[in-house]
Design a protein around this motif. Sequence first.
Motif, mmCIF file in Angstrom:
data_model
loop_
_atom_site.group_PDB
_atom_site.id
_atom_site.type_symbol
_atom_site.label_atom_id
_atom_site.label_comp_id
_atom_site.label_asym_id
_atom_site.label_seq_id
_atom_site.Cartn_x
_atom_site.Cartn_y
_atom_site.Cartn_z
ATOM 1 N N ARG A 42 0.899 -1.371 -0.127
ATOM 2 C CA ARG A 42 -0.063 0.003 0.074
ATOM 3 C C ARG A 42 0.872 1.249 -0.006
ATOM 4 N NH1 ARG A 42 -2.977 -3.867 -1.061
ATOM 5 N NH2 ARG A 42 -5.024 -3.872 -0.314
ATOM 6 N N CYS A 78 -11.178 2.116 15.344
ATOM 7 C CA CYS A 78 -10.715 1.043 14.420
ATOM 8 C C CYS A 78 -11.926 -0.056 14.254
ATOM 9 C CB CYS A 78 -9.507 0.507 14.743
ATOM 10 S SG CYS A 78 -8.349 1.390 15.357
ATOM 11 N N PHE A 108 -1.044 -11.847 6.542
ATOM 12 C CA PHE A 108 -0.805 -10.776 6.629
ATOM 13 C C PHE A 108 0.483 -10.265 7.170
ATOM 14 C CE2 PHE A 108 -1.277 -6.417 8.579
ATOM 15 C CZ PHE A 108 -1.484 -5.675 7.407
ATOM 16 N N ARG A 112 3.465 -7.942 5.390
ATOM 17 C CA ARG A 112 3.494 -6.738 5.610
ATOM 18 C C ARG A 112 4.255 -6.166 6.927
ATOM 19 N NH1 ARG A 112 1.489 -5.353 1.930
ATOM 20 N NH2 ARG A 112 -0.689 -4.624 1.922
ATOM 21 N N GLN A 128 -5.097 -1.054 -3.438
ATOM 22 C CA GLN A 128 -4.064 -1.762 -4.132
ATOM 23 C C GLN A 128 -3.754 -1.369 -5.600
ATOM 24 O OE1 GLN A 128 -6.242 -5.595 -3.937
ATOM 25 N NE2 GLN A 128 -6.898 -5.324 -5.787
#
Length: 164
Positions: A42, A78, A108, A112, A128
């Motif tokens: 990202r 969040c 993930f 990341r 993306q």
Amino acid sequence: MKRRSWSLVIGMGLLVCSTAAQAADPSGYGQAGGEFDIKIPRVPAAELSAAKAEKPPFAPTPEILAEGKAIFLGRGTCFQCHGPEGKGDGGAAKVLPIQPRDFTNPKFNKVRTPGEMMWVLKNGSLGQSGKVPGTGMLPIVGQFLSVEDGWKVLLYERSLGGSR
Ligand code: HEC
């Protein structure tokens, strides 16, 4: 007061998102439903190595994770998109063109780094394709969370995927 202005930001973000969902080329949004491709960074290419090099200033101790959880479920808001358990299934997710990240996906954390997550917390995500004007993931750190709080909440998110 701070909290109220963030709700406004979310509201505006959702508005931008739903408009974008109708106007934009669906190919920019990846597959329909579910979270979007985690293998595509990202962070823009020019900033990727610097972002990856950034490391959390503290270890994910039980105390730090508890603080991160409180932010995730509280003033960070969040959970509204990422869901109360971080599965990406929050109430607000239904109207987003791009689904929020599912932090319980163990893959993930492998692709990341914490530094890339911090970049998204500071800058938001363009999705993306790098071209989506409002993914719903808006800049948070520097807006209403400090950098320190940002690290705490992202370490909590990473703990949901079973690794740090
Ligand atoms: C208004 C909805 C919304 C809220 C509130 C929200 N997020 Fe997100 N978040 C998203 C969406 C949608 C994505 C997926 C964007 C994408 O796929 O590029 C995302 C992605 C992310 C990512 C990036 C994942 C990646 O692929 O690198 C991180 C990190 C993140 N969120 C953390 C947080 C944290 C921490 C909070 C609270 C302080 C928060 N988010 C609040 C909607 C939201």
